[in-house]
Motif scaffolding. Structure first.
Motif, PDB file in Angstrom:
ATOM      1  N   PHE A 137       0.824  -1.214   0.000  1.00 55.05           N
ATOM      2  CA  PHE A 137       0.000   0.000   0.000  1.00 55.05           C
ATOM      3  C   PHE A 137       0.853   1.258   0.000  1.00 55.05           C
ATOM      4  O   PHE A 137       0.591   2.205  -0.740  1.00 55.05           O
ATOM      5  N   LEU A 138       1.878   1.290   0.833  1.00 58.97           N
ATOM      6  CA  LEU A 138       2.715   2.484   0.894  1.00 58.97           C
ATOM      7  C   LEU A 138       3.473   2.702  -0.413  1.00 58.97           C
ATOM      8  O   LEU A 138       3.673   3.845  -0.836  1.00 58.97           O
ATOM      9  N   SER A 139       3.891   1.631  -1.057  1.00 55.89           N
ATOM     10  CA  SER A 139       4.628   1.764  -2.311  1.00 55.89           C
ATOM     11  C   SER A 139       3.720   2.129  -3.470  1.00 55.89           C
ATOM     12  O   SER A 139       4.091   2.933  -4.336  1.00 55.89           O
ATOM     13  N   LEU A 140       2.515   1.541  -3.523  1.00 54.92           N
ATOM     14  CA  LEU A 140       1.681   1.614  -4.723  1.00 54.92           C
ATOM     15  C   LEU A 140       0.374   2.370  -4.548  1.00 54.92           C
ATOM     16  O   LEU A 140      -0.227   2.804  -5.528  1.00 54.92           O
ATOM     17  N   GLY A 141      -0.089   2.497  -3.303  1.00 54.31           N
ATOM     18  CA  GLY A 141      -1.379   3.125  -3.072  1.00 54.31           C
ATOM     19  C   GLY A 141      -2.532   2.154  -3.106  1.00 54.31           C
ATOM     20  O   GLY A 141      -3.690   2.543  -2.977  1.00 54.31           O
ATOM     21  N   TYR A 142      -2.240   0.863  -3.269  1.00 53.29           N
ATOM     22  CA  TYR A 142      -3.261  -0.179  -3.221  1.00 53.29           C
ATOM     23  C   TYR A 142      -2.587  -1.483  -2.825  1.00 53.29           C
ATOM     24  O   TYR A 142      -1.357  -1.572  -2.781  1.00 53.29           O
ATOM     25  N   VAL A 143      -3.382  -2.495  -2.496  1.00 53.33           N
ATOM     26  CA  VAL A 143      -2.865  -3.788  -2.086  1.00 53.33           C
ATOM     27  C   VAL A 143      -3.009  -4.759  -3.248  1.00 53.33           C
ATOM     28  O   VAL A 143      -4.087  -4.877  -3.843  1.00 53.33           O
ATOM     29  N   LEU A 144      -1.944  -5.457  -3.573  1.00 57.03           N
ATOM     30  CA  LEU A 144      -1.949  -6.387  -4.701  1.00 57.03           C
ATOM     31  C   LEU A 144      -2.795  -7.627  -4.402  1.00 57.03           C
ATOM     32  O   LEU A 144      -3.124  -7.917  -3.249  1.00 57.03           O
ATOM     33  N   GLY A 145      -3.084  -8.368  -5.458  1.00 57.06           N
ATOM     34  CA  GLY A 145      -3.960  -9.527  -5.324  1.00 57.06           C
ATOM     35  C   GLY A 145      -3.344 -10.690  -4.578  1.00 57.06           C
ATOM     36  O   GLY A 145      -4.070 -11.586  -4.129  1.00 57.06           O
ATOM     37  N   ASP A 146      -2.018 -10.715  -4.439  1.00 59.88           N
ATOM     38  CA  ASP A 146      -1.387 -11.809  -3.712  1.00 59.88           C
ATOM     39  C   ASP A 146      -1.227 -11.518  -2.226  1.00 59.88           C
ATOM     40  O   ASP A 146      -0.536 -12.247  -1.516  1.00 59.88           O
ATOM     41  N   ASP A 177      13.830   5.991   1.611  1.00 63.15           N
ATOM     42  CA  ASP A 177      13.784   6.743   2.871  1.00 63.15           C
ATOM     43  C   ASP A 177      12.390   7.292   3.162  1.00 63.15           C
ATOM     44  O   ASP A 177      11.971   7.356   4.324  1.00 63.15           O
ATOM     45  N   ALA A 178      11.677   7.696   2.107  1.00 61.33           N
ATOM     46  CA  ALA A 178      10.331   8.251   2.323  1.00 61.33           C
ATOM     47  C   ALA A 178       9.408   7.201   2.931  1.00 61.33           C
ATOM     48  O   ALA A 178       8.606   7.497   3.826  1.00 61.33           O
ATOM     49  N   LYS A 179       9.517   5.993   2.449  1.00 65.93           N
ATOM     50  CA  LYS A 179       8.680   4.902   2.979  1.00 65.93           C
ATOM     51  C   LYS A 179       9.096   4.558   4.406  1.00 65.93           C
ATOM     52  O   LYS A 179       8.248   4.370   5.282  1.00 65.93           O
ATOM     53  N   THR A 180      10.397   4.507   4.628  1.00 64.23           N
ATOM     54  CA  THR A 180      10.908   4.198   5.963  1.00 64.23           C
ATOM     55  C   THR A 180      10.418   5.211   6.995  1.00 64.23           C
ATOM     56  O   THR A 180      10.019   4.855   8.112  1.00 64.23           O
TER      57      THR A 180
END
Length: 567
Positions: free
Chosen positions: A161-170, A422-425
């Motif tokens: 979610f933090l990387s993409l803005g949504y949760v993948l199907g897996d 770093d932004a995600k961290t």
């Protein structure tokens, strides 16, 4: 659990216990609205019971075939046809279906539960499998009420979610919950569990077709779109279309008009007061050119009270701002119709995103040293301030320069990322940081890239986007926002026959130079005015940056800086 899904089916509800299986259903009546077509539906002579969400568009053809094999029907519904098709062919029926669906069939004689989902993932299906059984539902808000689900948060899903803005199907935001994938079937018996795919889109990318001419390909494409639209106009309740002013929705509406629908076609558009975001004027031009009625509805920042309902509808964390206009568009359209056709899928199938142009430029400029691209990004940050424009050139340039030094798969992935490094961290609490950062969202993309290894890099990009961005963002958004208002959305450009055709096209017929959706645009010139085809791609976004600095500023500060959370 059933009550939690009442918005998906306000017209009828049913509950059935068949041995150790309990099945519940909420019905949105579209085809054969009589009570005999309610669910759960039984086929006693075969010992089968079904619950089904979606539409089978070729149900009339299948019914004729099944009648020829001795089947007898009590209703005119597609549900009954699907149930008989399962009785006749088992899971082999899936390859015969044209439609969008998630369904469960309980076989009382074999004591086997079968779950299946449509090829592209238009209809959702969550499940929790334990040693003592399985629980499943169309939405997470229903499944989380079952005792199999304990509510613990998945670090993998948070990372995605933090990387993409949504949760993948897996992954799923709740640990222990899985999503049945697009084109997958799951069989659960007392002594076995089998999960498999029944559709292989990668094979169509790998087996390029040979056409006698480009005109012949455009002829076939036009016929496929006409057929897909005609199939999706079967309805016993009022039907309309979303009209954005762009090419894809205009193609769908033009095909609706071409079908000779009686009584006129109702189209619906959402608009904003912020300059550059509203497509109402362009939609009006398209509607006038197509000779259809258009209804426009305008939205502004005075909708803070609606945000909790949107979050509730989304189920999982979801940061695609286009969910906001789609929420209001769905609510507005539902005042007039129960079914709407949309233009979803054209960009993914035919190469409509600017990211594909970025992929091509990336390949052409690989000779530029990584340090030069990084320096360009730093200069851009220092000289050009961030703007509130809708996906402005400065944002595109920053994303491109940041991803330029990377190998192609990672670069393509980077075009769509929000927070990395770093932004995600910095966003993560120290107690969860290590667990979340240990999960790399790109690993999920890498598996899809491997499925089309050896294909042209643009075909790889489009395949990966269909398996990730389309399935887990676009179609999730469409399903949740429309069904929150009991509105059914149908996407003719995502008919699997259209998608297979597009996959097998030469790459240069999709991206010609830096011209996106080349063959779709050329085919459209036979049907639509040039001003509809050649207008600059706008995207379906909300002016959130304006709102967060204006009407939503107080709410944003309260939520993010330790104020009271939304309830």
């Amino acid at each position: 659990m059933s009550r939690a899904l009442a918005h998906r089916g306000p017209d009828a509800d049913g509950l059935a216990r068949r041995g150790p299986a309990v099945l519940a259903h909420r019905r949105l009546s579209i085809i054969d609205t009589g009570s005999a077509a309610n669910q759960p539906m039984d086929l006693p002579e075969a010992g089968l019971t079904i619950v089904f969400n979606g539409e089978i568009y070729n149900f009339a053809v299948l019914r004729t075939v099944l009648e020829g094999r001795g089947h007898h029907f009590q209703t005119h519904s597609d549900t009954e046809v699907l149930l008989h098709a399962f009785a006749e062919w088992g899971t082999g029926c899936l390859e015969r279906l044209v439609g969008m669906f998630a369904f469960a069939v309980w076989d009382q004689r074999r004591r086997v539960l079968t779950l299946a989902r449509d090829r592209l993932g238009k209809k959702p299906l969550f499940f929790a499998l334990r040693g003592e059984g399985i629980a499943f539902a169309s939405e997470l808000k229903a499944l989380r009420l079952h005792p199999f689900v304990d509510g613990s948060i998945s670090s993998r899903a948070v990372s995605q979610f933090l990387s993409l803005g949504y949760v993948l199907g897996d992954a799923c935001i709740l640990d222990g919950v899985e999503k049945l994938g697009p084109g997958e079937v799951l069989e659960v018996g007392e002594a076995h569990v089998e999960r498999r795919s029944y559709w292989n889109l990668a094979a169509h990318f790998q087996a390029k077709r040979r056409f006698t001419s480009r005109d012949a390909a455009m002829d076939e494409l036009g016929e496929l779109i006409d057929t897909a639209v005609r199939d999706r106009m079967v309805s016993d309740v009022p039907l309309g279309a979303f009209l954005s002013g762009g090419l894809d929705s205009a193609m769908a509406v033009e095909a609706m008009a071409r079908s000779g629908r009686l009584g006129g076609i109702e189209t619906f558009t959402i608009g904003f007061s912020e300059r550059g975001y509203s497509e109402a004027a362009e939609a009006r031009i398209s509607a006038d050119a197509l000779g259809v009625r258009n209804h426009a509805h305008h939205v502004d920042a005075a909708m803070a009270g609606i945000l909790p309902a949107m979050v509730h509808a989304a189920d999982e964390p979801f940061a695609d701002t286009s969910m906001i206009p789609l929420w209001f568009l769905s609510e507005f359209a539902r005042r007039h119709v129960t079914v709407c056709l949309s233009g979803d899928g054209g960009d993914e199938a035919f190469g409509g995103y600017v990211t594909y142009a970025a992929d091509r430029i990336h390949q052409m400029t690989r000779w530029i040293p990584g340090w030069a691209a990084a320096s360009g990004g730093r200069i851009l940050d220092a000289v050009v301030p961030a703007t509130h424009a809708k996906v402005g050139w400065d944002y595109k340039a920053r994303q491109f320069l940041a991803g330029h030094p990377l190998p192609f798969p990672q670069a393509h992935y980077s075009w769509r990322t929000l927070f990395e490094g770093d932004a995600k961290t910095a966003l993560l609490h120290p107690d969860r940081r290590a667990a979340v950062l240990a999960c790399r969202p790109f690993d999920s993309f890498a598996r899809h890239f491997q499925a089309v290894e050896g294909c042209h890099y643009l075909d790889q990009a489009m395949y990966v986007d269909i398996k990730t961005w389309l399935a887990d963002d676009i179609l999730v958004k469409v399903d949740r926002m429309t069904m929150a208002h009991s509105l059914e959305a149908r996407a003719p450009l995502l008919d699997h026959r259209v998608v297979e055709f597009a996959a097998a096209l030469p790459v240069d017929w999709k991206l010609r130079g830096l011209t996106t959706k080349y063959i779709l645009k050329e085919a459209a010139r036979r049907r639509l005015p040039a001003r509809v085809i050649d207008r600059r791609k706008a995207g379906f976004n909300a002016p959130v940056a304006h709102w967060l600095n204006g009407g939503l500023a107080e709410l944003a500060r309260g939520v993010t800086l330790g104020g009271p959370l939304l309830e």
